[in-house]
Each structure stands twice: as structure tokens, then as C-alpha cells.
Design a protein around this motif. Structure first.
Motif, PDB file in Angstrom:
ATOM      1  N   ALA A  96       0.819  -1.208   0.000  1.00 50.99           N
ATOM      2  CA  ALA A  96       0.000   0.000   0.000  1.00 50.99           C
ATOM      3  C   ALA A  96       0.857   1.263   0.000  1.00 50.99           C
ATOM      4  CB  ALA A  96      -0.927  -0.003   1.215  1.00 50.99           C
ATOM      5  N   VAL A  97       1.976   1.223   0.718  1.00 55.33           N
ATOM      6  CA  VAL A  97       2.836   2.412   0.781  1.00 55.33           C
ATOM      7  C   VAL A  97       3.360   2.792  -0.601  1.00 55.33           C
ATOM      8  CG1 VAL A  97       4.959   3.353   1.747  1.00 55.33           C
ATOM      9  CG2 VAL A  97       3.420   2.017   3.199  1.00 55.33           C
ATOM     10  N   PRO A  98       3.967   1.873  -1.376  1.00 58.16           N
ATOM     11  CA  PRO A  98       4.406   2.270  -2.723  1.00 58.16           C
ATOM     12  C   PRO A  98       3.272   2.721  -3.628  1.00 58.16           C
ATOM     13  CG  PRO A  98       5.449   0.219  -2.059  1.00 58.16           C
ATOM     14  CD  PRO A  98       4.399   0.514  -1.043  1.00 58.16           C
ATOM     15  N   PHE A  99       2.098   2.085  -3.524  1.00 53.26           N
ATOM     16  CA  PHE A  99       0.973   2.504  -4.341  1.00 53.26           C
ATOM     17  C   PHE A  99       0.639   3.965  -4.066  1.00 53.26           C
ATOM     18  CE2 PHE A  99      -0.333  -1.841  -5.578  1.00 53.26           C
ATOM     19  CZ  PHE A  99      -0.731  -1.577  -6.869  1.00 53.26           C
ATOM     20  N   GLY A 100       0.507   4.317  -2.794  1.00 52.75           N
ATOM     21  CA  GLY A 100       0.174   5.703  -2.451  1.00 52.75           C
ATOM     22  C   GLY A 100       1.252   6.679  -2.861  1.00 52.75           C
ATOM     23  N   VAL A 101       2.508   6.298  -2.674  1.00 51.25           N
ATOM     24  CA  VAL A 101       3.614   7.185  -3.017  1.00 51.25           C
ATOM     25  C   VAL A 101       3.709   7.382  -4.529  1.00 51.25           C
ATOM     26  CG1 VAL A 101       6.122   7.410  -2.986  1.00 51.25           C
ATOM     27  CG2 VAL A 101       4.921   6.641  -0.936  1.00 51.25           C
ATOM     28  N   ILE A 102       3.601   6.287  -5.291  1.00 56.60           N
ATOM     29  CA  ILE A 102       3.717   6.390  -6.751  1.00 56.60           C
ATOM     30  C   ILE A 102       2.595   7.247  -7.321  1.00 56.60           C
ATOM     31  CG2 ILE A 102       3.551   5.063  -8.890  1.00 56.60           C
ATOM     32  CD1 ILE A 102       5.022   2.801  -7.433  1.00 56.60           C
ATOM     33  N   VAL A 103       1.369   7.006  -6.873  1.00 59.93           N
ATOM     34  CA  VAL A 103       0.242   7.798  -7.378  1.00 59.93           C
ATOM     35  C   VAL A 103       0.430   9.268  -7.027  1.00 59.93           C
ATOM     36  CG1 VAL A 103      -2.222   8.220  -7.126  1.00 59.93           C
ATOM     37  CG2 VAL A 103      -1.383   5.882  -7.350  1.00 59.93           C
ATOM     38  N   SER A 104       0.867   9.549  -5.803  1.00 58.87           N
ATOM     39  CA  SER A 104       1.041  10.935  -5.379  1.00 58.87           C
ATOM     40  C   SER A 104       2.134  11.634  -6.180  1.00 58.87           C
ATOM     41  CB  SER A 104       1.369  10.976  -3.883  1.00 58.87           C
ATOM     42  OG  SER A 104       1.531  12.316  -3.439  1.00 58.87           O
ATOM     43  N   ILE A 105       3.238  10.945  -6.442  1.00 55.34           N
ATOM     44  CA  ILE A 105       4.345  11.569  -7.171  1.00 55.34           C
ATOM     45  C   ILE A 105       4.002  11.769  -8.638  1.00 55.34           C
ATOM     46  CG2 ILE A 105       6.709  11.226  -7.960  1.00 55.34           C
ATOM     47  CD1 ILE A 105       7.312   9.863  -5.314  1.00 55.34           C
ATOM     48  N   GLN A 106       3.509  10.710  -9.289  1.00 56.66           N
ATOM     49  CA  GLN A 106       3.242  10.807 -10.712  1.00 56.66           C
ATOM     50  C   GLN A 106       2.123  11.799 -11.018  1.00 56.66           C
ATOM     51  OE1 GLN A 106       5.004   9.405 -13.134  1.00 56.66           O
ATOM     52  NE2 GLN A 106       6.392   8.456 -11.661  1.00 56.66           N
ATOM     53  N   VAL A 107       1.029  11.679 -10.307  1.00 57.67           N
ATOM     54  CA  VAL A 107      -0.081  12.600 -10.543  1.00 57.67           C
ATOM     55  C   VAL A 107       0.274  13.998 -10.064  1.00 57.67           C
ATOM     56  CG1 VAL A 107      -2.499  13.048 -10.024  1.00 57.67           C
ATOM     57  CG2 VAL A 107      -1.728  10.715 -10.388  1.00 57.67           C
ATOM     58  N   GLY A 108       1.035  14.078  -8.946  1.00 55.93           N
ATOM     59  CA  GLY A 108       1.396  15.385  -8.414  1.00 55.93           C
ATOM     60  C   GLY A 108       2.245  16.186  -9.370  1.00 55.93           C
ATOM     61  N   ALA A 156      -2.567  23.159 -10.514  1.00 54.05           N
ATOM     62  CA  ALA A 156      -3.752  22.794  -9.705  1.00 54.05           C
ATOM     63  C   ALA A 156      -3.313  21.905  -8.548  1.00 54.05           C
ATOM     64  CB  ALA A 156      -4.793  22.103 -10.565  1.00 54.05           C
ATOM     65  N   ASP A 157      -2.359  22.401  -7.756  1.00 55.39           N
ATOM     66  CA  ASP A 157      -1.810  21.592  -6.664  1.00 55.39           C
ATOM     67  C   ASP A 157      -2.863  21.194  -5.636  1.00 55.39           C
ATOM     68  OD1 ASP A 157       0.580  21.863  -7.905  1.00 55.39           O
ATOM     69  OD2 ASP A 157       1.385  23.382  -6.547  1.00 55.39           O
ATOM     70  N   SER A 158      -3.904  21.994  -5.498  1.00 58.33           N
ATOM     71  CA  SER A 158      -4.912  21.693  -4.486  1.00 58.33           C
ATOM     72  C   SER A 158      -5.720  20.444  -4.805  1.00 58.33           C
ATOM     73  CB  SER A 158      -5.868  22.880  -4.326  1.00 58.33           C
ATOM     74  OG  SER A 158      -6.534  23.152  -5.559  1.00 58.33           O
ATOM     75  N   LEU A 159      -5.689  20.001  -6.069  1.00 61.58           N
ATOM     76  CA  LEU A 159      -6.470  18.821  -6.463  1.00 61.58           C
ATOM     77  C   LEU A 159      -5.713  17.511  -6.253  1.00 61.58           C
ATOM     78  CD1 LEU A 159      -8.090  20.061  -9.804  1.00 61.58           C
ATOM     79  CD2 LEU A 159      -9.163  19.900  -7.547  1.00 61.58           C
ATOM     80  N   LEU A 160      -4.527  17.582  -5.672  1.00 60.51           N
ATOM     81  CA  LEU A 160      -3.738  16.367  -5.487  1.00 60.51           C
ATOM     82  C   LEU A 160      -4.439  15.381  -4.565  1.00 60.51           C
ATOM     83  CD1 LEU A 160      -1.175  14.817  -6.062  1.00 60.51           C
ATOM     84  CD2 LEU A 160      -0.075  16.017  -4.177  1.00 60.51           C
ATOM     85  N   GLY A 161      -5.120  15.868  -3.548  1.00 58.12           N
ATOM     86  CA  GLY A 161      -5.827  14.976  -2.639  1.00 58.12           C
ATOM     87  C   GLY A 161      -6.909  14.179  -3.338  1.00 58.12           C
ATOM     88  N   ALA A 162      -7.640  14.832  -4.258  1.00 64.11           N
ATOM     89  CA  ALA A 162      -8.714  14.144  -4.972  1.00 64.11           C
ATOM     90  C   ALA A 162      -8.170  13.085  -5.911  1.00 64.11           C
ATOM     91  CB  ALA A 162      -9.552  15.155  -5.743  1.00 64.11           C
ATOM     92  N   THR A 163      -7.175  13.454  -6.715  1.00 70.45           N
ATOM     93  CA  THR A 163      -6.649  12.505  -7.695  1.00 70.45           C
ATOM     94  C   THR A 163      -5.907  11.353  -7.027  1.00 70.45           C
ATOM     95  OG1 THR A 163      -4.698  13.920  -7.900  1.00 70.45           O
ATOM     96  CG2 THR A 163      -6.462  14.236  -9.504  1.00 70.45           C
ATOM     97  N   GLY A 164      -5.110  11.663  -6.018  1.00 68.70           N
ATOM     98  CA  GLY A 164      -4.397  10.595  -5.317  1.00 68.70           C
ATOM     99  C   GLY A 164      -5.336   9.651  -4.601  1.00 68.70           C
ATOM    100  N   GLY A 165      -6.335  10.209  -3.919  1.00 66.79           N
ATOM    101  CA  GLY A 165      -7.286   9.359  -3.208  1.00 66.79           C
ATOM    102  C   GLY A 165      -8.096   8.488  -4.133  1.00 66.79           C
ATOM    103  N   LEU A 166      -8.576   9.068  -5.252  1.00 61.24           N
ATOM    104  CA  LEU A 166      -9.363   8.282  -6.200  1.00 61.24           C
ATOM    105  C   LEU A 166      -8.519   7.193  -6.853  1.00 61.24           C
ATOM    106  CD1 LEU A 166     -11.495  11.052  -7.945  1.00 61.24           C
ATOM    107  CD2 LEU A 166     -12.303   9.285  -6.392  1.00 61.24           C
ATOM    108  N   GLY A 167      -7.245   7.494  -7.137  1.00 58.10           N
ATOM    109  CA  GLY A 167      -6.379   6.486  -7.739  1.00 58.10           C
ATOM    110  C   GLY A 167      -6.176   5.293  -6.831  1.00 58.10           C
ATOM    111  N   VAL A 168      -5.966   5.568  -5.538  1.00 58.86           N
ATOM    112  CA  VAL A 168      -5.759   4.475  -4.584  1.00 58.86           C
ATOM    113  C   VAL A 168      -7.047   3.706  -4.362  1.00 58.86           C
ATOM    114  CG1 VAL A 168      -5.178   3.927  -2.195  1.00 58.86           C
ATOM    115  CG2 VAL A 168      -3.809   5.597  -3.450  1.00 58.86           C
ATOM    116  N   ILE A 169      -8.154   4.406  -4.183  1.00 63.34           N
ATOM    117  CA  ILE A 169      -9.417   3.745  -3.842  1.00 63.34           C
ATOM    118  C   ILE A 169      -9.964   2.945  -5.013  1.00 63.34           C
ATOM    119  CG2 ILE A 169     -11.832   4.157  -3.237  1.00 63.34           C
ATOM    120  CD1 ILE A 169     -10.890   6.507  -1.541  1.00 63.34           C
ATOM    121  N   LYS A 170      -9.995   3.549  -6.199  1.00 65.19           N
ATOM    122  CA  LYS A 170     -10.648   2.892  -7.329  1.00 65.19           C
ATOM    123  C   LYS A 170      -9.802   1.805  -7.979  1.00 65.19           C
ATOM    124  CE  LYS A 170     -14.019   6.302  -8.896  1.00 65.19           C
ATOM    125  NZ  LYS A 170     -14.509   7.071 -10.052  1.00 65.19           N
ATOM    126  N   GLN A 171      -8.493   2.005  -8.025  1.00 69.05           N
ATOM    127  CA  GLN A 171      -7.650   1.060  -8.748  1.00 69.05           C
ATOM    128  C   GLN A 171      -6.592   0.402  -7.866  1.00 69.05           C
ATOM    129  OE1 GLN A 171      -8.265   0.091 -11.815  1.00 69.05           O
ATOM    130  NE2 GLN A 171      -9.932   1.547 -12.066  1.00 69.05           N
TER     131      GLN A 171
END
Length: 284
Positions: free
Chosen positions: A82-94, A102-117
């Protein structure tokens, strides 16, 4: 006098193209038969579970034992994945979001990436690796020791005795692992966003709560349970059909793991397409 057999000529030898077609046809037919047997195991498992619960013959103790065993072999790897998944999504999407300003949208995209996929896929791969290998090895060893034949001789269904408790245990463990991976993955993405990308905690959680809905979490849990059911059906089917001694058990374990991973990827693609069409992303 012994009959003289004619030597094969070029006209009687099968051509390479014909041999290739015959092998291809045999492979397709064998694959369809294997798929049909797996479907039979799945149907018998579902109907047998309902029947055992209705008659009060369900093996709760064995189910809890199998659930605990699956948790012990998958909980720590789930956290480590889970840790690499969250880190990779946060870095790549960030990086992409930072480029767009649109730095403020990082929480939405990172959270949706982890939850949905990320979470359901990681859950399925863990269960398809550790869980499928353990189940296929156990049932395969029982099969080559002729324990399965002994159960059938005594009038005991192997599906009811061995498969159903493992299937229900997998359906219990899958959502638990999924929620654990979501929790750890989102926290890992949050730590990277706050510590390395300059996002404020308030904006991260605000956008995360705005775009992530309860439906997204439920879809993730349902996907994890579907993946778990696929894994347990494939593993049980390969274990019950093991033959050829220890080598057959090893082949069954390898086939169970490979088929589980491939099935998870294909089914995830189908579910993602359906959910995107009927449950699009929207504001909470």
C-alpha cells in the motif's frame, strides 16, 4: 508372414500447418473445458453455501481458521504494497497537476487512484499470490494423497467440506485487506504531498472529501470481493484436479497463481469500463 507396412511418403505425412491447427484446436477445446469446470465449481460453491447455512451445517470454525490464516499471510504484505501505491500515485499525478497549476487537487486525484484502482488490484494480487498458492497446494496435496477420493467414497462432498469454508474466508478477508490498503495508501500519499510537494493539509483533505464518495469505496470493496472469489475458485479447481505426484501439485500452484492474476486484470478492465459508464466521478 508379417504384413509389410508402407513407409510414409510426403503425401501421407501431416503438414506443419495442419499440425499447428490441430494443436491450436486442442488447446482451445481444453481451455473451454477447464473454464466450464471452474464455472461448475463456482456454481456448486454458491449453492452449497446457501444450502449449508440454511440447514445449519455450515463450518464456521473452519471458515474462521482459514480467514485467520489468510490474514496472517497477507496483512503485512498488504501494508508493504500500500505504501508504494500511495507514493507512486502521489508523485506521478502530483507532477502533472503541479505543471497544470492545480496543486490543491492532489488529494482528490491521489485518493481516487488508490481507492478505485490501487487498493482492489493490490488486494487481488495479494490473494492471487499468497492465497491462491496456499489453497492450491493444500488441496493438491490432499488430491494426490487420495484424500479427495476417500471423501467421495464416504459420501462427503469435497466442495462442501473443503472449498466452501475457503471461499467464504476469502470473501471475509478481501474487504478487510482492501480497507487496510486504502487507509495506508491514502496516508502514504498524504505524507508525500505534504512533505515533498508543498500541498497544505487543508486543501488535500478538502479536495479528497469533495471528489471521493461512499459509492467509490463500496465499488472498491465489491471489486476486491469479486477478485477474491475468482482467486478461490481458480485455486480450488486447480488443486482438486492435481495429478502426477508432487510435480502435479507444483504445476497446479503455478497455474493457479498465473490464472488468478490474468483473471483479475481482465475482470478489473471490464468492471472499470462499466463503472465509468454508469457511475462517473462526481463531487461528493
Amino acid at each position: 508372414m508379417t504384413p509389410i507396412t508402407p513407409t510414409p511418403t510426403a503425401s501421407t505425412k501431416p503438414s506443419p500447418g495442419r499440425v499447428l491447427r490441430d494443436n491450436f484446436s486442442e488447446t482451445i477445446v481444453s481451455s473451454l473445458r477447464t473454464f466450464g469446470r471452474a464455472v461448475d465449481v463456482a456454481i456448486e460453491t454458491v449453492t452449497g453455501t446457501v444450502t449449508d447455512v440454511a440447514r445449519g451445517k455450515f463450518q464456521w470454525k473452519e471458515t474462521l481458521h482459514q480467514s485467520w490464516y489468510l490474514l496472517t499471510v497477507t496483512a503485512i504484505p498488504a501494508i508493504l504494497m500500500a505504501v508504494p501505491f500511495g507514493v507512486i500515485v502521489s508523485i506521478q499525478v502530483g507532477n502533472l497537476i503541479h505543471t497544470l497549476g492545480a496543486d490543491s487537487l492532489l488529494g482528490a486525484t491521489g485518493g481516487l487512484g488508490v481507492i478505485k484502482q490501487g487498493a482492489p488490484m493490490a488486494t487481488g494480487f495479494l490473494l492471487g499470490g499468497a492465497g491462491a498458492a496456499a489453497i492450491a497446494a493444500d488441496l493438491g496435496a490432499r488430491t494426490i494423497r487420495e484424500e479427495i477420493d476417500a471423501l467421495k467414497t464416504m459420501g462427503i462432498s469435497p466442495i462442501s467440506r473443503l472449498v466452501i469454508p475457503r471461499a467464504v474466508a476469502m470473501l471475509i478477508v478481501a474487504p478487510l485487506l482492501n480497507v487496510l490498503i486504502i487507509f495506508v495508501g491514502v496516508l502514504a500519499g498524504y505524507a508525500i504531498a505534504i512533505g515533498g510537494q508543498g500541498v497544505t493539509p487543508g486543501s488535500y483533505w478538502a479536495t479528497f472529501g469533495s471528489f471521493t464518495t461512499v459509492i467509490d469505496v463500496w465499488i472498491s470493496i465489491v471489486k476486491a470481493m469479486i477478485f477474491g472469489f475468482l482467486v478461490v475458485v481458480i485455486a480450488c479447481q486447480r488443486g482438486l484436479e492435481a495429478k502426477g505426484g508432487p510435480r502435479g501439485v507444483a504445476d497446479g500452484v503455478n497455474a493457479a497463481v498465473v490464472l488468478s492474476v490474468v483473471s483479475i486484470v481482465v475482470v478489473n478492465l471490464l468492471i472499470t469500463q462499466v463503472t465509468t459508464m454508469f457511475v462517473p466521478t462526481r463531487l461528493a
